[in-house]
Design a protein around this motif. Structure first.
Motif, PDB file in Angstrom:
ATOM      1  N   THR A  55      -1.899  -0.669   6.073  1.00  0.00           N
ATOM      2  CA  THR A  55      -2.159  -1.026   4.686  1.00  0.00           C
ATOM      3  C   THR A  55      -3.471  -0.375   4.241  1.00  0.00           C
ATOM      4  O   THR A  55      -4.141   0.304   5.019  1.00  0.00           O
ATOM      5  CB  THR A  55      -2.268  -2.552   4.523  1.00  0.00           C
ATOM      6  OG1 THR A  55      -3.474  -3.003   5.151  1.00  0.00           O
ATOM      7  CG2 THR A  55      -1.057  -3.250   5.148  1.00  0.00           C
ATOM      8  N   ALA A  56      -3.849  -0.632   3.011  1.00  0.00           N
ATOM      9  CA  ALA A  56      -5.111  -0.091   2.501  1.00  0.00           C
ATOM     10  C   ALA A  56      -6.318  -0.806   3.095  1.00  0.00           C
ATOM     11  O   ALA A  56      -7.456  -0.344   2.942  1.00  0.00           O
ATOM     12  CB  ALA A  56      -5.149  -0.201   0.973  1.00  0.00           C
ATOM     13  N   THR A  57      -6.096  -1.912   3.786  1.00  0.00           N
ATOM     14  CA  THR A  57      -7.178  -2.671   4.406  1.00  0.00           C
ATOM     15  C   THR A  57      -7.300  -2.291   5.874  1.00  0.00           C
ATOM     16  O   THR A  57      -6.312  -2.369   6.617  1.00  0.00           O
ATOM     17  CB  THR A  57      -6.914  -4.184   4.289  1.00  0.00           C
ATOM     18  OG1 THR A  57      -6.730  -4.522   2.915  1.00  0.00           O
ATOM     19  CG2 THR A  57      -8.070  -4.981   4.862  1.00  0.00           C
ATOM     20  N   ALA A  58      -8.462  -1.899   6.305  1.00  0.00           N
ATOM     21  CA  ALA A  58      -8.668  -1.504   7.697  1.00  0.00           C
ATOM     22  C   ALA A  58      -8.317  -2.655   8.636  1.00  0.00           C
ATOM     23  O   ALA A  58      -8.682  -3.805   8.401  1.00  0.00           O
ATOM     24  CB  ALA A  58     -10.118  -1.080   7.913  1.00  0.00           C
ATOM     25  N   GLY A  59      -7.573  -2.319   9.687  1.00  0.00           N
ATOM     26  CA  GLY A  59      -7.214  -3.327  10.672  1.00  0.00           C
ATOM     27  C   GLY A  59      -6.028  -4.183  10.310  1.00  0.00           C
ATOM     28  O   GLY A  59      -5.740  -5.164  10.997  1.00  0.00           O
ATOM     29  N   VAL A  60      -5.304  -3.822   9.252  1.00  0.00           N
ATOM     30  CA  VAL A  60      -4.142  -4.601   8.821  1.00  0.00           C
ATOM     31  C   VAL A  60      -2.943  -3.675   8.677  1.00  0.00           C
ATOM     32  O   VAL A  60      -3.030  -2.619   8.021  1.00  0.00           O
ATOM     33  CB  VAL A  60      -4.397  -5.331   7.484  1.00  0.00           C
ATOM     34  CG1 VAL A  60      -3.159  -6.129   7.065  1.00  0.00           C
ATOM     35  CG2 VAL A  60      -5.608  -6.249   7.605  1.00  0.00           C
ATOM     36  N   TRP A  61      -1.821  -4.068   9.277  1.00  0.00           N
ATOM     37  CA  TRP A  61      -0.568  -3.328   9.189  1.00  0.00           C
ATOM     38  C   TRP A  61       0.524  -4.277   8.664  1.00  0.00           C
ATOM     39  O   TRP A  61       0.401  -5.497   8.774  1.00  0.00           O
ATOM     40  CB  TRP A  61      -0.147  -2.816  10.568  1.00  0.00           C
ATOM     41  CG  TRP A  61      -1.007  -1.718  11.117  1.00  0.00           C
ATOM     42  CD1 TRP A  61      -0.731  -0.381  11.140  1.00  0.00           C
ATOM     43  CD2 TRP A  61      -2.295  -1.861  11.735  1.00  0.00           C
ATOM     44  NE1 TRP A  61      -1.773   0.312  11.733  1.00  0.00           N
ATOM     45  CE2 TRP A  61      -2.744  -0.560  12.102  1.00  0.00           C
ATOM     46  CE3 TRP A  61      -3.124  -2.950  11.998  1.00  0.00           C
ATOM     47  CZ2 TRP A  61      -3.975  -0.347  12.719  1.00  0.00           C
ATOM     48  CZ3 TRP A  61      -4.347  -2.737  12.614  1.00  0.00           C
ATOM     49  CH2 TRP A  61      -4.762  -1.439  12.967  1.00  0.00           C
ATOM     50  N   ALA A  62       1.586  -3.704   8.116  1.00  0.00           N
ATOM     51  CA  ALA A  62       2.731  -4.515   7.673  1.00  0.00           C
ATOM     52  C   ALA A  62       4.014  -3.787   8.038  1.00  0.00           C
ATOM     53  O   ALA A  62       4.119  -2.564   7.870  1.00  0.00           O
ATOM     54  CB  ALA A  62       2.677  -4.770   6.176  1.00  0.00           C
ATOM     55  N   ILE A  63       4.970  -4.520   8.571  1.00  0.00           N
ATOM     56  CA  ILE A  63       6.258  -3.939   8.923  1.00  0.00           C
ATOM     57  C   ILE A  63       7.370  -4.865   8.456  1.00  0.00           C
ATOM     58  O   ILE A  63       7.156  -6.028   8.133  1.00  0.00           O
ATOM     59  CB  ILE A  63       6.389  -3.690  10.445  1.00  0.00           C
ATOM     60  CG1 ILE A  63       6.333  -5.023  11.219  1.00  0.00           C
ATOM     61  CG2 ILE A  63       5.312  -2.755  10.945  1.00  0.00           C
ATOM     62  CD1 ILE A  63       6.608  -4.859  12.703  1.00  0.00           C
ATOM     63  N   GLY A  64       8.565  -4.314   8.410  1.00  0.00           N
ATOM     64  CA  GLY A  64       9.728  -5.115   8.051  1.00  0.00           C
ATOM     65  C   GLY A  64       9.827  -5.379   6.565  1.00  0.00           C
ATOM     66  O   GLY A  64       9.284  -4.642   5.734  1.00  0.00           O
ATOM     67  N   ASP A  65      10.500  -6.472   6.231  1.00  0.00           N
ATOM     68  CA  ASP A  65      10.855  -6.745   4.840  1.00  0.00           C
ATOM     69  C   ASP A  65       9.653  -6.990   3.940  1.00  0.00           C
ATOM     70  O   ASP A  65       9.726  -6.788   2.729  1.00  0.00           O
ATOM     71  CB  ASP A  65      11.797  -7.948   4.773  1.00  0.00           C
ATOM     72  CG  ASP A  65      13.094  -7.720   5.517  1.00  0.00           C
ATOM     73  OD1 ASP A  65      13.472  -6.549   5.693  1.00  0.00           O
ATOM     74  OD2 ASP A  65      13.727  -8.711   5.932  1.00  0.00           O
ATOM     75  N   ALA A  66       8.530  -7.437   4.499  1.00  0.00           N
ATOM     76  CA  ALA A  66       7.352  -7.718   3.672  1.00  0.00           C
ATOM     77  C   ALA A  66       6.624  -6.464   3.235  1.00  0.00           C
ATOM     78  O   ALA A  66       5.799  -6.506   2.321  1.00  0.00           O
ATOM     79  CB  ALA A  66       6.389  -8.630   4.427  1.00  0.00           C
ATOM     80  N   SER A  67       6.923  -5.343   3.877  1.00  0.00           N
ATOM     81  CA  SER A  67       6.211  -4.095   3.583  1.00  0.00           C
ATOM     82  C   SER A  67       6.909  -3.304   2.493  1.00  0.00           C
ATOM     83  O   SER A  67       8.091  -3.529   2.187  1.00  0.00           O
ATOM     84  CB  SER A  67       6.089  -3.231   4.838  1.00  0.00           C
ATOM     85  OG  SER A  67       7.363  -2.784   5.266  1.00  0.00           O
TER      86      SER A  67
END
Length: 379
Positions: A270-282
């Protein structure tokens, strides 16, 4: 130094990434997996429950510490996520972490369409996007004797782009089995001009051909405005009657997030360092401007990519995170025959997807995938 990684959601994406993280990170680092129940279901099995080829109990996913060794499982409801501080507020307390992976999925929002909740409550409509809904939909289809079955996509985007069309094909197959297919008209309505538009017009036209061959009407560019007792009202004043409605309810991002999380196409960061998103929420936008389909195969494919990204973020050696964009899905036609769409979804300027002809082998391939996932998480 001990690091803490929090993974939110125990769907296919969350389970896979938690496992991958545990394999890559040193034992001193903690991997916390948060879910409200740890009692889920394989999305790819729901239509088979509707068709009657699976019972609800056979497709549940109930991970245990034995199936996720080294992963700390926390049963809690996520109430709010502060991305900037990587702080997760739950009904059991607050979690702080050095890296955060969001895999909370999507929520169904029938209330976004006027009259839809009432139609569902009355039994005149049903859905196959939940385990209970799929089982109830089978009962409704089995009881149907004549009239019109309408399969409606209420809004886009939604999980599993093939599911509404598979649902229509499998419903027709079930109605053939119950001996009433000749007395029931089946029609599909969707806001998109063709099925699965992200895969390209050739794949969409091929799917329309499969529907037509099974005697199912396809109605594209139909945006629902309201549902009443036995009637669908679309934009422009078009009205269509139905006797039984099978609906793909509108999807919304998890309330704890406040919106879909945009991610980088190759890394899911994501645009925030240290944060990722996967699956339906992304929300991963492809080169042609369309979103990557919300499907478990992509959530699973993202797991290694995200695990590598997290490991490097925490200062450990790991390969460069790089998502190749490849994925596949199956389209069930009935009679235990499936087609298969497969390709490179990040190819420029648009995804390159091949739709392979229907075959019993693809149905068996999907069944093998289902069996492997169930065995893997229900150890």
């Amino acid at each position: 130094m001990t690091n803490t990684v929090v993974v939110l959601g125990a769907g296919a994406g969350g389970l896979t990434v938690a496992e991958a993280l545990r394999e890559r990170l040193p034992d001193a680092d903690r991997v916390l997996l948060v879910d409200r129940s740890f009692d889920g279901v394989l999305g790819l099995s729901l239509l088979w429950v509707m068709r009657g080829w699976r019972t609800p109990e056979k497709v549940r996913v109930r991970p245990t510490p034995e199936s996720l060794p080294g992963v700390e499982m926390i049963r809690a409801t996520v109430e709010r996520v502060d991305l900037d501080t990587r702080r997760v507020h739950t009904d059991s307390g607050v979690l702080d972490c050095d890296a955060l992976v969001v895999a909370l999925g999507a929520e169904l929002d029938a209330g976004a369409v006027p009259g839809l909740t009432e139609a569902l409550d009355s039994g005149r409509a049903g859905e196959f996007y939940t385990l209970g809904g799929a089982a109830a939909m089978r009962e409704k289809l089995t009881a149907l004797r004549r009239g019109r079955l309408a399969v409606l996509v209420a809004r886009v985007p939604f999980k599993c782009p093939a599911a509404p069309f598979e649902g229509a094909l499998l419903a027709a197959d079930l109605l053939t089995e119950t001996g009433v297919r000749d007395q029931v008209t089946v029609d599909v309505f969707t806001p998109d001009p063709l099925p699965m538009p992200v895969a390209g017009p050739a794949v969409g036209r091929a799917l329309v051909g499969m529907l037509t061959q099974s005697g199912i009407g396809f109605h594209g560019q139909h945006t629902i405005e309201s549902v009443s007792d036995g009637e669908l009202v679309f934009a422009g004043g078009v009205r269509e009657r139905y006797d039984l409605l099978a609906v793909v309810p509108p999807h919304r991002p998890p309330a704890a997030l406040g919106g879909w999380l945009p991610v980088a196409p190759r890394t899911f960061a994501t645009a925030t360092a240290g944060v990722w998103a996967i699956g339906d929420a992304s929300a991963l936008i492809l080169p042609n401007g369309k979103p990557l389909p919300k499907a478990a195969v992509f959530a699973e494919g993202a797991a290694d990519v995200v695990a590598n990204g997290v490991a490097r973020h925490l200062g450990h050696e790991a390969p460069d995170p790089w998502f190749d964009g490849r994925g596949a899905c199956y389209i069930e036609l009935g009679d235990r025959i499936s087609a298969k769409g497969e390709g490179d979804f990040l190819r420029e300027p648009a995804p390159e997807v091949t739709l392979f002809d229907p075959s019993p082998l693809f149905h068996e391939e999907k069944a093998d995938q289902e069996g492997n996932w169930l065995k893997r998480w229900n150890a």
